[in-house]
Motif scaffolding. Structure first.
Motif, PDB file in Angstrom:
ATOM      1  N   ASN A 116      26.848  26.199  78.868  1.00 23.46           N
ATOM      2  CA  ASN A 116      28.071  25.883  78.145  1.00 23.46           C
ATOM      3  C   ASN A 116      28.482  27.133  77.356  1.00 23.46           C
ATOM      4  N   ALA A 121      26.126  26.111  69.721  1.00 18.55           N
ATOM      5  CA  ALA A 121      26.690  25.268  68.671  1.00 18.55           C
ATOM      6  C   ALA A 121      26.444  23.781  68.882  1.00 18.55           C
ATOM      7  N   ASP A 122      25.735  23.440  69.948  1.00 16.74           N
ATOM      8  CA  ASP A 122      25.548  22.024  70.282  1.00 16.74           C
ATOM      9  C   ASP A 122      24.086  21.769  70.630  1.00 16.74           C
ATOM     10  N   LYS A 123      23.453  20.869  69.892  1.00 16.18           N
ATOM     11  CA  LYS A 123      22.025  20.602  70.096  1.00 16.18           C
ATOM     12  C   LYS A 123      21.691  20.120  71.505  1.00 16.18           C
ATOM     13  N   LYS A 124      22.643  19.504  72.190  1.00 12.40           N
ATOM     14  CA  LYS A 124      22.315  18.969  73.514  1.00 12.40           C
ATOM     15  C   LYS A 124      22.054  20.077  74.533  1.00 12.40           C
ATOM     16  N   THR A 150      22.905  27.115  62.396  1.00 10.84           N
ATOM     17  CA  THR A 150      24.362  26.964  62.343  1.00 10.84           C
ATOM     18  C   THR A 150      24.948  27.790  61.203  1.00 10.84           C
ATOM     19  N   ASP A 178      34.719  26.623  68.970  1.00  6.38           N
ATOM     20  CA  ASP A 178      33.662  27.533  68.540  1.00  6.38           C
ATOM     21  C   ASP A 178      33.734  28.844  69.312  1.00  6.38           C
TER      22      ASP A 178
END
Length: 345
Positions: A116, A121-124, A150, A178
């Motif tokens: 991605n 910026a995204d924990k997944k 973060t 982001d």
């Protein structure tokens, strides 16, 4: 204990060194040297030329192992030569570390972007267990490592927006999205890259580690922190000669691809005290990682050439060699014959 040392002018300090047995053939050159590097910093290079205290006078608690007097034959010219060697050595190491840093940024950005464009910026897209661990930063209270991360990358972006047009462009054109990972890795400090690496999912971290010859992400992560220490020492003008870094490096038999670092497995590869904290093992790992990368590298040859320039012919009082890579920096005997330091075939 009260501190009793008083300020002295440089010519007084030079006279004090001469009184203690350090030859000063050319006072003008010596004064210029003390003006350039300072008396205190010069002490790091003068130290090895001072006489060892007899066992009964050593104070290990205060780290007092040497007399103020110098060994026979020691000269300020030896000190100048050693400092010049060390200064150039730091520049050579810094060049290799900068090359590694650029490659690391590219490797991490490419690997994460494939998942991605804003994977940071995204924990997944990161490792959930690592992200949810409590941060060790007490100033953040009971915040997680992801919270701390973060804050770190957003601060880097905010700071980067003041100087970098590519950050300004994104923030103006895409104000609600982001900043992409390939831009974030460019504004992060080298010291913050290990934090991101440790939050990556294991398959992604393994992919990056393997780009640099390491089989396991955890071991490679430890090497990243070691490289940050190494870079900081070089960048801030710290001494490399006779230095013991704070982190001890341990390598297992199956940690890396191939056998270029096989001689470092075990604790007896050198006779230097604290062998796993000395320059050699740090430089060897750096050389290995650069050579393992698909782009290759000849940095190891430049480093080898600089080390060979340490040529100060002076014997210790017991007749042994006073200064050498083997004695002072953790180099193994016969290191020049190791495949690690030879031209790639």
């Amino acid at each position: 204990m009260e501190y009793t040392k008083e300020f002295k002018e440089r010519d007084e300090l030079l006279g004090q060194l001469a009184d203690r047995g350090l030859a000063v053939p050319d006072p003008t050159v010596a004064l210029n040297f003390l003006t350039r590097v300072g008396y205190f910093r010069s002490g790091a290079y003068r130290y090895v030329f001072r006489q060892l205290l007899p066992p009964e006078k050593i104070d290990a608690r205060l780290h007092q192992y040497r007399s103020d007097d110098y060994i026979a034959g020691a000269s300020i010219e030896h000190v100048l030569k050693l400092e010049a060697f060390d200064f150039k050595l730091a520049r050579v190491c810094q060049e290799g570390l900068l090359d590694f840093e650029v490659r690391l940024r590219a490797a991490m950005a490419h690997t994460l972007a494939a998942k991605n464009v804003a994977a940071h910026a995204d924990k997944k897209f990161l490792d959930a267990h690592s992200c949810d661990q409590l941060s060790g930063d007490q100033t953040l209270g009971k915040h997680t490592k992801f919270d701390a991360w973060t804050t770190t990358w957003r601060d880097a972006v905010r700071s980067g927006a003041e100087d970098e047009d590519f950050i300004k462009h994104h923030l103006l054109k895409y104000p609600h999205q982001d900043v992409p990972i390939w831009a974030v890795t460019e504004v992060l400090s080298f010291g913050n890259l290990p934090y991101l690496f440790e939050l990556m999912q294991t398959p992604d971290a393994r992919e990056v580690a393997r780009m640099f010859g390491f089989a396991h992400p955890s071991r490679f992560g430890a090497m990243l922190r070691m490289m940050v220490d190494f870079r900081n020492a070089c960048a801030h003008g710290s001494r490399l000669f006779n230095r013991a870094f704070k982190r001890s490096v341990a390598l297992g038999q199956h940690d890396t691809d191939g056998d270029l670092l096989a001689h470092l497995v075990g604790a007896d590869f050198t006779n230097t005290p604290k062998p796993r904290q000395r320059l050699y093992i740090y430089a060897a790992v750096l050389a290995f990682m650069l050579r393992s990368h698909s782009s290759g590298s000849n940095w190891h040859l430049t480093f080898k050439t600089q080390i060979k320039k340490l040529d100060i012919k002076l014997q210790a009082p017991n007749g042994s060699e006073l200064l050498s890579p083997n004695v002072s920096m953790g180099f193994p005997a016969g290191w020049l014959d190791l495949d690690l330091w030879k031209s790639a075939s």
